[in-house]
Design an enzyme around this catalytic site. Structure first.
Site, PDB file in Angstrom:
ATOM      1  N   ALA A   1       0.875  -1.172   0.000  1.00  0.00           N
ATOM      2  CA  ALA A   1       0.000   0.000   0.000  1.00  0.00           C
ATOM      3  C   ALA A   1       0.913   1.224   0.000  1.00  0.00           C
ATOM      4  O   ALA A   1       2.051   1.146   0.474  1.00  0.00           O
ATOM      5  CB  ALA A   1      -0.878  -0.022   1.237  1.00  0.00           C
TER       6      ALA A   1
ATOM      7  N   GLY B   1       0.448  -4.916   1.028  1.00  0.00           N
ATOM      8  CA  GLY B   1      -0.764  -4.948   0.211  1.00  0.00           C
ATOM      9  C   GLY B   1      -0.546  -5.630  -1.134  1.00  0.00           C
ATOM     10  O   GLY B   1      -1.490  -6.139  -1.737  1.00  0.00           O
TER      11      GLY B   1
ATOM     12  N   GLU C   1      -0.894  -9.176  -0.362  1.00  0.00           N
ATOM     13  CA  GLU C   1      -2.316  -9.379  -0.042  1.00  0.00           C
ATOM     14  C   GLU C   1      -3.167  -9.406  -1.317  1.00  0.00           C
ATOM     15  O   GLU C   1      -4.119 -10.172  -1.412  1.00  0.00           O
ATOM     16  CB  GLU C   1      -2.787  -8.297   0.935  1.00  0.00           C
ATOM     17  CG  GLU C   1      -2.183  -8.512   2.329  1.00  0.00           C
ATOM     18  CD  GLU C   1      -2.470  -7.371   3.287  1.00  0.00           C
ATOM     19  OE1 GLU C   1      -2.129  -6.214   2.945  1.00  0.00           O
ATOM     20  OE2 GLU C   1      -3.030  -7.619   4.369  1.00  0.00           O
TER      21      GLU C   1
ATOM     22  N   GLU D   1       4.555  -5.261   7.397  1.00  0.00           N
ATOM     23  CA  GLU D   1       3.803  -4.226   8.118  1.00  0.00           C
ATOM     24  C   GLU D   1       4.280  -3.981   9.546  1.00  0.00           C
ATOM     25  O   GLU D   1       4.311  -2.846   9.996  1.00  0.00           O
ATOM     26  CB  GLU D   1       2.304  -4.575   8.135  1.00  0.00           C
ATOM     27  CG  GLU D   1       1.585  -4.297   6.826  1.00  0.00           C
ATOM     28  CD  GLU D   1       1.664  -5.445   5.831  1.00  0.00           C
ATOM     29  OE1 GLU D   1       2.478  -6.379   6.037  1.00  0.00           O
ATOM     30  OE2 GLU D   1       0.918  -5.407   4.844  1.00  0.00           O
TER      31      GLU D   1
HETATM   32  N1  COA Z   1       4.635   3.071  -0.602  1.00  0.00           N
HETATM   33  C1  COA Z   1       5.048   4.236  -1.148  1.00  0.00           C
HETATM   34  N2  COA Z   1       6.142   4.355  -1.890  1.00  0.00           N
HETATM   35  C2  COA Z   1       6.867   3.247  -2.092  1.00  0.00           C
HETATM   36  C3  COA Z   1       6.518   2.002  -1.558  1.00  0.00           C
HETATM   37  C4  COA Z   1       5.330   1.934  -0.786  1.00  0.00           C
HETATM   38  N3  COA Z   1       4.882   0.780  -0.249  1.00  0.00           N
HETATM   39  N4  COA Z   1       7.447   1.078  -1.912  1.00  0.00           N
HETATM   40  C5  COA Z   1       8.354   1.737  -2.665  1.00  0.00           C
HETATM   41  N5  COA Z   1       8.018   3.039  -2.770  1.00  0.00           N
HETATM   42  C6  COA Z   1       8.715   4.102  -3.495  1.00  0.00           C
HETATM   43  C7  COA Z   1       9.957   4.587  -2.720  1.00  0.00           C
HETATM   44  O1  COA Z   1       9.579   5.526  -1.740  1.00  0.00           O
HETATM   45  C8  COA Z   1      10.755   5.170  -3.844  1.00  0.00           C
HETATM   46  O2  COA Z   1      10.200   6.432  -4.177  1.00  0.00           O
HETATM   47  P1  COA Z   1      11.173   7.721  -4.429  1.00  0.00           P
HETATM   48  O3  COA Z   1      12.059   7.309  -5.581  1.00  0.00           O
HETATM   49  O4  COA Z   1      10.227   8.824  -4.748  1.00  0.00           O
HETATM   50  O5  COA Z   1      11.956   7.887  -3.159  1.00  0.00           O
HETATM   51  C9  COA Z   1      10.475   4.241  -5.012  1.00  0.00           C
HETATM   52  O6  COA Z   1       9.244   3.589  -4.701  1.00  0.00           O
HETATM   53  C10 COA Z   1      11.540   3.190  -5.237  1.00  0.00           C
HETATM   54  O7  COA Z   1      11.715   2.474  -4.013  1.00  0.00           O
HETATM   55  P2  COA Z   1      13.132   2.277  -3.289  1.00  0.00           P
HETATM   56  O8  COA Z   1      12.881   2.045  -1.843  1.00  0.00           O
HETATM   57  O9  COA Z   1      14.049   3.398  -3.656  1.00  0.00           O
HETATM   58  O10 COA Z   1      13.642   0.953  -4.021  1.00  0.00           O
HETATM   59  P3  COA Z   1      14.675  -0.115  -3.431  1.00  0.00           P
HETATM   60  O11 COA Z   1      15.035  -1.004  -4.561  1.00  0.00           O
HETATM   61  O12 COA Z   1      15.784   0.561  -2.690  1.00  0.00           O
HETATM   62  O13 COA Z   1      13.838  -0.963  -2.337  1.00  0.00           O
HETATM   63  C11 COA Z   1      11.892  -2.140  -1.503  1.00  0.00           C
HETATM   64  C12 COA Z   1      12.738  -1.768  -2.743  1.00  0.00           C
HETATM   65  C13 COA Z   1      10.642  -2.846  -2.019  1.00  0.00           C
HETATM   66  C14 COA Z   1      12.677  -3.079  -0.602  1.00  0.00           C
HETATM   67  C15 COA Z   1      11.508  -0.851  -0.738  1.00  0.00           C
HETATM   68  O14 COA Z   1      10.967   0.082  -1.669  1.00  0.00           O
HETATM   69  C16 COA Z   1      10.501  -1.045   0.359  1.00  0.00           C
HETATM   70  O15 COA Z   1      10.851  -1.556   1.416  1.00  0.00           O
HETATM   71  N6  COA Z   1       9.233  -0.615   0.135  1.00  0.00           N
HETATM   72  C17 COA Z   1       8.223  -0.632   1.146  1.00  0.00           C
HETATM   73  C18 COA Z   1       7.695  -2.027   1.323  1.00  0.00           C
HETATM   74  C19 COA Z   1       6.661  -2.058   2.410  1.00  0.00           C
HETATM   75  O16 COA Z   1       6.941  -1.847   3.568  1.00  0.00           O
HETATM   76  N7  COA Z   1       5.417  -2.359   2.003  1.00  0.00           N
HETATM   77  C20 COA Z   1       4.332  -2.517   2.931  1.00  0.00           C
HETATM   78  C21 COA Z   1       3.518  -1.302   3.011  1.00  0.00           C
HETATM   79  S1  COA Z   1       2.204  -1.541   4.154  1.00  0.00           S
END
Ligand code: COA
Length: 260
Positions: A66, A112, A115, A135
């Site tokens: 999400a 999400g 999910e 989460e």
């Molecule tokens: N919500 C909002 N933005 C998100 C996102 C999310 N769940 N997941 C990734 N993004 C965005 C990042 O903020 C980043 O945006 P920016 O370039 O404007 O800063 C972009 O997507 C790329 O992500 P980034 O984190 O730079 O890529 P990465 O390869 O370093 O890491 C992940 C990849 C998936 C490990 C990491 O993005 C992450 O941990 N995301 C969140 C996962 C999460 O906790 N999801 C559950 C939400 S309830």
């Protein structure tokens, strides 16, 4: 509805819904959830569509969760509403759709995103896919059905470990856990999913609709799955698909189901 964050391609009675916010790793914001609801509703009502595939754009993410930026400031009440609305219009909506939905997991499926994949009727992953429910690392719990569907799919102990550690598993572990049915190279993911979808589309859409209902009933706390199966089995006898399927078998020909 004009779609901004998703696009739909249709070919041979199969629709591919692609979530298209690659710069945000296809994170599900409110607009994307609304668009997905509309798309699944429209495709389900379209008798020309027999199977729906859902995937993410790019080679990195299915859906990275999400959109955290949208709910970081929410109150308790807003948090509850977010989960309730999301489950109603997308996650439970997809799980209970009459048209089969296959999750084609092409990269990160987190929070999400996992999910959504778990709401699909089954899942196929590419070798690079990674799955998790992170989460609790954000101080919240899975709110789009993850605490229920993950234990149903992989067992309570494994689900508890994944949820509590907030860790990710790779595609092969997901296969071993039964979270996905197949793992294929990324380039073969959609062709492989389409091959399975095409086998599904040869069968009776009406019977499949009843089968989805009966299987889901067994996972519902307020329904007797066996009773739902008996009811649905009986209803099949009143359908044109049943007449065609049984006649075709007895006449030693391939069935051509009318879908009614
Ligand atoms: N919500 C909002 N933005 C998100 C996102 C999310 N769940 N997941 C990734 N993004 C965005 C990042 O903020 C980043 O945006 P920016 O370039 O404007 O800063 C972009 O997507 C790329 O992500 P980034 O984190 O730079 O890529 P990465 O390869 O370093 O890491 C992940 C990849 C998936 C490990 C990491 O993005 C992450 O941990 N995301 C969140 C996962 C999460 O906790 N999801 C559950 C939400 S309830």
């Amino acid at each position: 509805m004009d779609y901004k964050n998703i696009y739909i391609e249709e070919e041979n009675e199969i629709a591919v819904v692609t979530i298209n916010r690659p710069k945000k790793l296809n994170a599900l914001n409110k607009q994307t959830i609304l668009e997905l609801h509309e798309a699944f509703k429209e495709l389900d009502e379209d008798n020309g569509i027999k199977v729906i595939l859902v995937t993410g754009s790019g080679e990195k993410a299915f859906v990275a969760g999400a959109d955290i930026s949208e709910f970081a400031h929410f109150s308790e009440e807003q948090g509850g509403e977010l989960a309730a609305k999301g489950q109603e219009i997308l996650f439970s909506f997809v799980a209970n759709l009459s048209t089969p939905v296959i999750g084609a997991i092409n990269g990160f499926a987190l929070g999400g995103g996992l999910e959504l994949a778990m709401s699909c009727h089954f899942r196929i992953a590419s070798e690079n896919a990674k799955m998790g429910l992170p989460e609790v690392s954000l101080g919240v719990i899975p709110g789009y059905g993850g605490t229920q569907r993950l234990p149903q799919l992989i067992g309570k102990g494994r689900a508890m470990e994944m949820i509590m550690t907030a860790g990710m598993i790779d595609a092969n572990k997901a296969l071993d856990y039964g979270l996905v049915n197949h793992v294929v190279p990324l380039g073969e993911l959609l062709p492989f999913c389409k091959k399975i979808a095409s086998r599904i589309s040869n069968n009776s859409a009406v019977a499949i609709k009843h089968a989805i209902k009966a299987v889901n009933a067994g996972y519902s706390y307020d329904m007797d799955g066996y009773a739902v199966e008996i009811g649905a089995f009986g209803q099949c006898f009143g359908t044109n698909d049943f007449k065609e399927g049984t006649s075709a078998f007895l006449e030693k020909r391939k069935a051509d189901f009318p879908g009614s």
